[in-house]
Design an enzyme around this catalytic site. Sequence first.
Site, PDB file in Angstrom:
ATOM      1  CG  ASP A  15     -12.872 -19.361-150.500  1.00 21.94           C
ATOM      2  OD1 ASP A  15     -13.821 -19.622-149.751  1.00 21.94           O
ATOM      3  OD2 ASP A  15     -12.191 -18.307-150.387  1.00 21.94           O
ATOM      4  CG  ASN A  29     -21.342 -19.966-148.314  1.00 20.76           C
ATOM      5  OD1 ASN A  29     -22.032 -19.684-147.337  1.00 20.76           O
ATOM      6  ND2 ASN A  29     -20.012 -20.048-148.250  1.00 20.76           N
ATOM      7  CB  VAL A  39     -18.199 -15.329-156.394  1.00 22.83           C
ATOM      8  CG1 VAL A  39     -18.059 -16.772-155.942  1.00 22.83           C
ATOM      9  CG2 VAL A  39     -17.976 -14.365-155.237  1.00 22.83           C
ATOM     10  CE  LYS A  76     -25.256 -11.822-147.524  1.00 20.66           C
ATOM     11  NZ  LYS A  76     -24.820 -13.066-148.214  1.00 20.66           N
ATOM     12  CE1 TYR A  93     -23.384  -9.522-145.541  1.00 18.74           C
ATOM     13  CE2 TYR A  93     -25.108  -9.234-143.906  1.00 18.74           C
ATOM     14  CZ  TYR A  93     -24.214 -10.045-144.579  1.00 18.74           C
ATOM     15  OH  TYR A  93     -24.164 -11.401-144.289  1.00 18.74           O
TER      16      TYR A  93
HETATM   17  N1  LIG Z   1     -21.749 -15.901-140.253  1.00 16.53           N
HETATM   18  C1  LIG Z   1     -22.912 -15.287-140.171  1.00 16.53           C
HETATM   19  O1  LIG Z   1     -23.350 -14.882-139.092  1.00 16.53           O
HETATM   20  C2  LIG Z   1     -23.771 -15.092-141.400  1.00 16.53           C
HETATM   21  C3  LIG Z   1     -25.086 -14.652-141.195  1.00 16.53           C
HETATM   22  C4  LIG Z   1     -25.909 -14.467-142.303  1.00 16.53           C
HETATM   23  C5  LIG Z   1     -25.408 -14.709-143.568  1.00 16.53           C
HETATM   24  N2  LIG Z   1     -24.123 -15.114-143.730  1.00 16.53           N
HETATM   25  C6  LIG Z   1     -23.665 -15.333-145.095  1.00 16.53           C
HETATM   26  O2  LIG Z   1     -23.166 -16.647-145.225  1.00 16.53           O
HETATM   27  C7  LIG Z   1     -22.140 -16.666-146.202  1.00 16.53           C
HETATM   28  C8  LIG Z   1     -20.906 -17.333-145.608  1.00 16.53           C
HETATM   29  O3  LIG Z   1     -20.515 -16.599-144.461  1.00 16.53           O
HETATM   30  P1  LIG Z   1     -19.447 -17.135-143.393  1.00 16.53           P
HETATM   31  O4  LIG Z   1     -19.874 -16.580-142.111  1.00 16.53           O
HETATM   32  O5  LIG Z   1     -19.213 -18.588-143.547  1.00 16.53           O
HETATM   33  O6  LIG Z   1     -18.184 -16.281-143.894  1.00 16.53           O
HETATM   34  P2  LIG Z   1     -16.612 -16.614-143.832  1.00 16.53           P
HETATM   35  O7  LIG Z   1     -15.916 -15.296-143.926  1.00 16.53           O
HETATM   36  O8  LIG Z   1     -16.323 -17.490-142.681  1.00 16.53           O
HETATM   37  O9  LIG Z   1     -16.414 -17.401-145.199  1.00 16.53           O
HETATM   38  C9  LIG Z   1     -16.692 -16.766-146.429  1.00 16.53           C
HETATM   39  C10 LIG Z   1     -15.796 -17.335-147.520  1.00 16.53           C
HETATM   40  O10 LIG Z   1     -16.067 -16.598-148.727  1.00 16.53           O
HETATM   41  C11 LIG Z   1     -14.822 -16.360-149.362  1.00 16.53           C
HETATM   42  N3  LIG Z   1     -14.902 -15.188-150.248  1.00 16.53           N
HETATM   43  C12 LIG Z   1     -14.969 -13.869-149.914  1.00 16.53           C
HETATM   44  N4  LIG Z   1     -14.974 -13.101-151.021  1.00 16.53           N
HETATM   45  C13 LIG Z   1     -14.918 -13.953-152.082  1.00 16.53           C
HETATM   46  C14 LIG Z   1     -14.886 -13.765-153.495  1.00 16.53           C
HETATM   47  N5  LIG Z   1     -14.910 -12.549-154.055  1.00 16.53           N
HETATM   48  N6  LIG Z   1     -14.857 -14.867-154.300  1.00 16.53           N
HETATM   49  C15 LIG Z   1     -14.832 -16.111-153.754  1.00 16.53           C
HETATM   50  N7  LIG Z   1     -14.828 -16.348-152.421  1.00 16.53           N
HETATM   51  C16 LIG Z   1     -14.877 -15.276-151.601  1.00 16.53           C
HETATM   52  C17 LIG Z   1     -13.823 -16.143-148.226  1.00 16.53           C
HETATM   53  O11 LIG Z   1     -12.476 -16.368-148.653  1.00 16.53           O
HETATM   54  C18 LIG Z   1     -14.295 -17.162-147.193  1.00 16.53           C
HETATM   55  O12 LIG Z   1     -13.624 -18.400-147.318  1.00 16.53           O
HETATM   56  C19 LIG Z   1     -21.913 -15.226-146.639  1.00 16.53           C
HETATM   57  O13 LIG Z   1     -22.638 -14.986-147.829  1.00 16.53           O
HETATM   58  C20 LIG Z   1     -22.504 -14.428-145.487  1.00 16.53           C
HETATM   59  O14 LIG Z   1     -22.952 -13.148-145.876  1.00 16.53           O
HETATM   60  C21 LIG Z   1     -23.292 -15.326-142.675  1.00 16.53           C
END
Ligand SMILES: NC(=O)c1ccc[n+]([C@@H]2O[C@H](COP(=O)([O-])OP(=O)(O)OC[C@H]3O[C@@H](n4cnc5c(N)ncnc54)[C@H](O)[C@@H]3O)[C@@H](O)[C@H]2O)c1
Length: 263
Positions: A37, A90, A64, A160, A156
Site C-alpha cells: 500500500d 485491489n 501501484v 473499472k 471511474y
Molecule cells: N468500497 C466499495 O464500495 C467498492 C465498490 C466497488 C469496488 N471497489 C473497489 O475495491 C477496491 C478497494 O476499495 P476499498 O473500498 O477497500 O477502498 P479503501 O479506500 O478503503 O482502500 C483502498 C486502499 O488502496 C490504497 N491506495 C490508493 N491509491 C494507491 C496507490 N496509488 N498505490 C497503492 N495503494 C493505493 C489506499 O491507501 C487504501 O489503503 C478499489 O479498487 C475500489 O475501487 C470498492
Amino acid sequence: MGRLDGKVAIVTGAAKGIGAAASGLLAEEGAAVVCTDIDVPAGEAVADAIQNNGGKATFMAHNVTSEDAWEKVAAHAVDSFGQLDILVNNAGIAPPGAPIEDLELDAWRNTIAIDLDSVFLGCKHGIRAMKQSGGGSIINISSIMGIVGTSNAADYNAAKGGVRLLTKVAALECADAGYGIRVNSVHPGFIDTPLVRNVVEEGVIAGRMGSANEAIELLTMLHPIGRLGFPKEIANAILFLASDESSFMTGSEMVVDGGYTAR
Ligand SMILES: NC(=O)c1ccc[n+]([C@@H]2O[C@H](COP(=O)([O-])OP(=O)(O)OC[C@H]3O[C@@H](n4cnc5c(N)ncnc54)[C@H](O)[C@@H]3O)[C@@H](O)[C@H]2O)c1
C-alpha cells in the site's frame, strides 16, 4: 488444513477496507501474504496483526502506478517465500465525481492511472512471476461500475470497465500459453469501507447529498438486499477465486452486489 496452505499471495491496497479484509482472510487460510500500500503505517499494522494471529505476512510500500515498484514487489514475494501463486489487484480510488463536460484531463488521467494502469502492471508482473511458479490466480477488483454506468463517474466507470475486459484478455493469453494462470474479476456493490465513507463525505460537502446518514440510506436503497456490503463479503469471493475450488473459472466476472445490478 487451510484452503490456501503453501500458497504465496500479493494483495495491493492492503492497508484498509477490502484489501485489509482479504489479506487477513487469505492468511487465515494458510497463505503467506505480501501486503502492499502507499499508506505505510496502516499497511504495517495489517501485516503485524496477521503475524500476531499466527499467520505469515510482510508489508511493502508500493505505489501501484509505478512499474519499478511492481518489479520490486514481485521479486520480494519470490525472494521471501519462494514463489507467487495469488495476486489481488485491489488498490484503487473513487474520485469526486464530475460531469464529462467539467472533468479535467488531469483528474481523468489520475483515476485511469490508479484504477486501470495499476491492474495492467499487476497482471504483467504477476504473470511473469507466476509462470515461473507453475501457475496461479489473479483477482482483479473491478466494481458494479465496471458493468453499469453512472452519471458523473466517467473516469471511474471507464477504469473499472477497462479492468473487466483487461481481465478477460489476460485470462485468454494465460490459457493460450498454457501457463496454468487463471484471471478473474470481482465486481462489488457499495461496501462499507473508508472509500465509500469518503465518497459520502465529499458528496455532503459538495451539496450533492444532504447528511451522511441520508446518503448512506440512499445508497442502501440501491441494493435490493437492504444494506451495504461488508469487506469480509468481498474477501470471501476473493478467497474462492484464489483457491483451487474455482479451478474451472477464468475470464469470468464475479458480481457481489446485494442485487444492485439485478434490476
Ligand atoms: N468500497 C466499495 O464500495 C467498492 C465498490 C466497488 C469496488 N471497489 C473497489 O475495491 C477496491 C478497494 O476499495 P476499498 O473500498 O477497500 O477502498 P479503501 O479506500 O478503503 O482502500 C483502498 C486502499 O488502496 C490504497 N491506495 C490508493 N491509491 C494507491 C496507490 N496509488 N498505490 C497503492 N495503494 C493505493 C489506499 O491507501 C487504501 O489503503 C478499489 O479498487 C475500489 O475501487 C470498492
